[in-house]
Design an enzyme around this catalytic site. Structure first.
Site, short mmCIF file in Angstrom:
data_model
loop_
_atom_site.label_atom_id
_atom_site.label_comp_id
_atom_site.label_asym_id
_atom_site.label_seq_id
_atom_site.Cartn_x
_atom_site.Cartn_y
_atom_site.Cartn_z
N ASN A 76 24.30 -0.16 -76.34
CA ASN A 76 22.76 -0.86 -76.42
C ASN A 76 22.09 0.33 -75.58
O ASN A 76 22.41 1.13 -74.60
CB ASN A 76 22.93 -1.92 -75.55
CG ASN A 76 23.54 -2.15 -74.19
OD1 ASN A 76 24.43 -1.52 -74.00
ND2 ASN A 76 22.93 -2.84 -73.25
N GLU A 78 18.50 0.19 -73.97
CA GLU A 78 17.21 -0.60 -73.50
C GLU A 78 15.78 0.41 -73.48
O GLU A 78 15.71 1.61 -73.51
CB GLU A 78 17.32 -1.33 -72.36
CG GLU A 78 18.35 -2.43 -72.30
CD GLU A 78 18.62 -3.05 -71.12
OE1 GLU A 78 19.39 -4.01 -71.11
OE2 GLU A 78 18.24 -2.59 -70.10
N ALA A 80 11.96 0.19 -71.65
CA ALA A 80 10.75 -0.71 -70.80
C ALA A 80 9.85 -1.37 -71.67
O ALA A 80 9.32 -2.53 -70.91
CB ALA A 80 9.86 0.62 -69.84
N GLU A 89 25.67 -2.99 -81.59
CA GLU A 89 26.37 -3.12 -82.95
C GLU A 89 25.38 -2.31 -84.11
O GLU A 89 25.89 -1.65 -84.82
CB GLU A 89 26.30 -4.65 -83.51
CG GLU A 89 27.29 -5.40 -82.39
CD GLU A 89 26.61 -6.01 -81.26
OE1 GLU A 89 26.76 -7.03 -80.79
OE2 GLU A 89 25.52 -5.15 -80.70
#
Length: 176
Positions: A76, A78, A80, A89
């Protein structure tokens, strides 16, 4: 017990995918489903280490195996601006597709959840569904235990590419 059996060779290819060879140099046939599962679990745990998750602190790794034996990993990432983040995935699937692979055998998912199996979010389930319903999904825990499901079991009564070509009651004309 090692996560990857000693008799298994794993070659890293350009672009980050790996071809897994389990039987006399063949990448198309596995000696046992157990070997495939061990490899995928090992790779998704490894991918989890690269997760970029400064906001949620929720690391996820995924390892996707094509029918040809290529393994694509993802974590993953991320942002902001929260809705711009990408799940592990989908990262693995997008890497595979960007290298020309669209027929998948299985995906394994890992997180740091101690007492429950990690499960893909709805968006990831729909992206998996785009590439079929009868391939395996291994939901794992850090202790190496896993739950095996199919995409169809994760997303029953789903909408897929074949639904776009089904007969409709009427057609819409948008000036074309």
């Amino acid at each position: 017990m090692a996560l990857i059996p000693e008799d298994v060779s794993v070659a890293t290819l350009t672009g980050g995918s790996r071809v897994v060879s389990l039987e006399s140099g063949s990448t198309k046939s596995f000696t046992a489903e157990k070997d495939m599962i061990e490899i995928l679990l090992h790779e998704c745990l490894r991918a989890k280490e690269f997760a970029y998750c400064p906001y949620s602190k929720f690391r996820v790794g995924a390892a996707l195996m094509t029918k040809e034996g290529n393994v694509f990993v993802g974590c993953n990432v991320e942002n902001a601006c929260f809705n711009l983040g990408v799940c592990a995935e989908r990262t693995a699937i997008q890497k595979a597709v960007s290298e020309g692979h669209m027929n998948f055998r299985a995906i394994a998912i890992a997180s740091d959840l101690e007492d429950q199996f990690i499960s893909p979010c709805g968006a990831c389930r729909q992206v998996m569904r785009e590439f079929g319903t009868e391939w395996d999904v291994f939901l794992s825990r850090p202790d190496g235990s896993y739950l095996k499901m199919t995409v169809d079991e994760l997303l029953p009564v789903s909408f897929g590419p074949e639904d776009l070509s089904k007969k409709k009651v009427f057609s819409i004309h948008n000036g074309y």
